[in-house]
Design a protein around this motif. Sequence first.
Motif, short mmCIF file in Angstrom:
data_model
loop_
_atom_site.label_atom_id
_atom_site.label_comp_id
_atom_site.label_asym_id
_atom_site.label_seq_id
_atom_site.Cartn_x
_atom_site.Cartn_y
_atom_site.Cartn_z
N THR A 84 0.98 20.51 -23.10
CA THR A 84 1.12 21.11 -21.60
C THR A 84 2.95 21.51 -21.61
O THR A 84 3.49 22.45 -21.10
CB THR A 84 0.89 19.97 -20.37
OG1 THR A 84 -0.67 20.04 -20.58
CG2 THR A 84 1.10 20.72 -19.20
N ALA A 102 4.35 25.15 -21.57
CA ALA A 102 5.01 25.40 -20.39
C ALA A 102 6.55 25.79 -20.59
O ALA A 102 7.40 26.87 -19.92
CB ALA A 102 4.99 24.40 -19.32
N THR A 103 7.03 25.03 -21.40
CA THR A 103 8.58 25.16 -21.67
C THR A 103 8.88 26.41 -22.50
O THR A 103 9.67 27.31 -21.99
CB THR A 103 9.09 23.98 -22.74
OG1 THR A 103 8.86 22.88 -22.16
CG2 THR A 103 10.49 24.44 -23.18
N ILE A 132 8.38 29.55 -20.03
CA ILE A 132 9.84 29.68 -18.89
C ILE A 132 10.62 30.32 -19.81
O ILE A 132 11.54 31.17 -19.35
CB ILE A 132 10.06 28.24 -18.50
CG1 ILE A 132 9.08 27.59 -17.51
CG2 ILE A 132 11.44 28.27 -17.88
CD1 ILE A 132 9.27 26.25 -17.16
N VAL A 142 -5.05 24.67 -16.15
CA VAL A 142 -3.70 25.48 -16.22
C VAL A 142 -3.31 25.44 -17.61
O VAL A 142 -2.37 26.42 -17.96
CB VAL A 142 -2.81 24.42 -15.22
CG1 VAL A 142 -1.50 24.90 -15.58
CG2 VAL A 142 -3.18 24.81 -13.83
N VAL A 143 -3.63 24.43 -18.42
CA VAL A 143 -3.09 24.31 -19.83
C VAL A 143 -3.64 25.43 -20.59
O VAL A 143 -2.77 26.37 -21.11
CB VAL A 143 -3.39 23.08 -20.49
CG1 VAL A 143 -3.25 22.94 -21.88
CG2 VAL A 143 -2.79 22.08 -19.77
N LEU A 156 -1.81 28.57 -19.73
CA LEU A 156 -0.24 28.77 -20.25
C LEU A 156 -0.47 29.11 -21.71
O LEU A 156 0.53 30.00 -22.01
CB LEU A 156 0.42 27.25 -20.27
CG LEU A 156 0.55 26.85 -18.81
CD1 LEU A 156 1.17 25.21 -18.89
CD2 LEU A 156 1.85 27.40 -18.31
N THR A 176 1.40 32.54 -22.77
CA THR A 176 2.68 32.38 -23.77
C THR A 176 2.27 33.42 -24.71
O THR A 176 3.20 34.11 -25.69
CB THR A 176 2.69 31.13 -24.33
OG1 THR A 176 2.74 30.19 -23.34
CG2 THR A 176 3.78 31.04 -25.22
#
Length: 405
Positions: A157, A161-162, A165, A237-238, A241, A245
Motif C-alpha cells: 500500500t 501510493a507513494t 503520487i 483501494v490497493v 493503486l 501506477t
Amino acid sequence: MFRRFRAIGPGALTAAAFIGPGTVTTATLAGAGYGYALVWALVFATIAAIILQETAARLGVISRLGLGEAVMQRFSTAPLIKWTAAALIISALFIGNAAYEGGNIAGAILGVEAAAPDLASRTVLAGIIAAFAGAILVFGGYRIIEKVLISAVLLMTIAFATALIIIRPDWSALARGALLPTIPAGAFPLVLGLIGTTIVPYNLFLHAAAARKRWQGAEGLDEARFDARVSIGMGGVVSILVLSTAAASLFGTGLQITNASDMAQQLEPAFGAGATYLLALGLFAAGLSSAITAPLATGFAAAELFGFESDPSALKFRLVAGAVLLIGALVAMTGARPVELILFAQIANGVLLPVIAVFLLYAANNHQLLGKHANGALANIGGVVVTLIAAGLGLRGVLRAFGLM
C-alpha cells in the motif's frame, strides 16, 4: 470508533489474502496494457466483495456455523440435494484452489527470481516453497503467517501510493475508467481476472469461520460488519493503486510483462534500483502466505461439508490440504510462465465464484439460522446482482474459450 478499529481482524486477513501475487500481476497487466480503462472492474469487484464477505461474516457470527455447515444443515432433509451440493462446492473449491495454488507458488517464485535470478531452477524453487508451506501447515505457525501477510499488504500500500503520487497520474482518465465500464478488444480475460483476484471463493469460507471465532452472537455483528466493509474496501483501494501506477508509468511503452523485474518498473520513479527488491519481497511474502491459506480453506470447507474433524492437525484435514498443495506445486513445476499461470488462476476463480455465491445467498436467507439477521430485500438484490454479473462474465469466458463468441 477507535474500539471498532481495534476489533478489525477477520476482514483484514481476508483482504490480505486476496492482495497476493495474482492481484499485483493481473492489475499490472491491466494497467500496462489498457491504461485506466479497466479500473471499473476493480470498483465493481470491491463492492461485490464487500457485499459477499459481509454476508459470510454475518452468517458465521449469528449462526455459529461455517458456510459449509450452513449449507449442509439447510439441505439436511433432502439427502440427494445435500450431497449433490456438497460435491459441487468441494469440486469447485478443490479445482479452483489447486489452480490458485499453482499461481501462489509461481508468484513466490517470481519474487525469488527477481531478487536472485540464478539461485535455482523454477522446479527446485517450487518444491522448496511447497515443502516450506507444507511444514507450516503440519507444524503450525499460522499466526506468524497472518502477521507477515498483513505486513506485506501494508508495505505494498505504502509503496504503490507513494509511486502514484510521484508519477502524477491522469486523474480525469482514472475517474472515467472507474465510472464508465468498457471492455477494449482483447481485455476480457483481464476483466475476469481482476474480479477473480478480488472475490476469491475460498475467502467466503475463511471469513465465516474467522468471524465465528472472533465474535460471539448478535452483540458482535456491528463490529464484524465494520471490519468487513473497511478492510475489504482498503484491499480494493490497493488493487486500484497497483493498476493505476502501471497505467501511469507503463501504458503505451510496449513493455511485455513477463517477470517481476518488468512489473517493478512501475515503482522505479519512487524507489529507483530498490524497486525490484521491494516488489520481490512483496510477491514472495504474499505468494507464500496465500499458498498456506488456500489449502487451509479447502480443508475447513471439506471438514464442514463431510463432517470430519475441523482441525489442521487431523489426518483427513491434512490429506485434503496436502492434496491442494501438492497439485499446486506440480502445476508450478510444469514450466508454464508464472505470469500466465497466475492469470489463469484468477480466471478460474472468476468462473467458479458464482457457484459459491449462490450457496452463500441460499444459506443467508435461512431464517432458522439467522432469524431477524437473515438477508433482507436490499441484501438479496445486491447479492443477486453481483452473482448474475459474475455468472455472466464467467459464462462469456467459457464460451470464448470454446470459440463460441
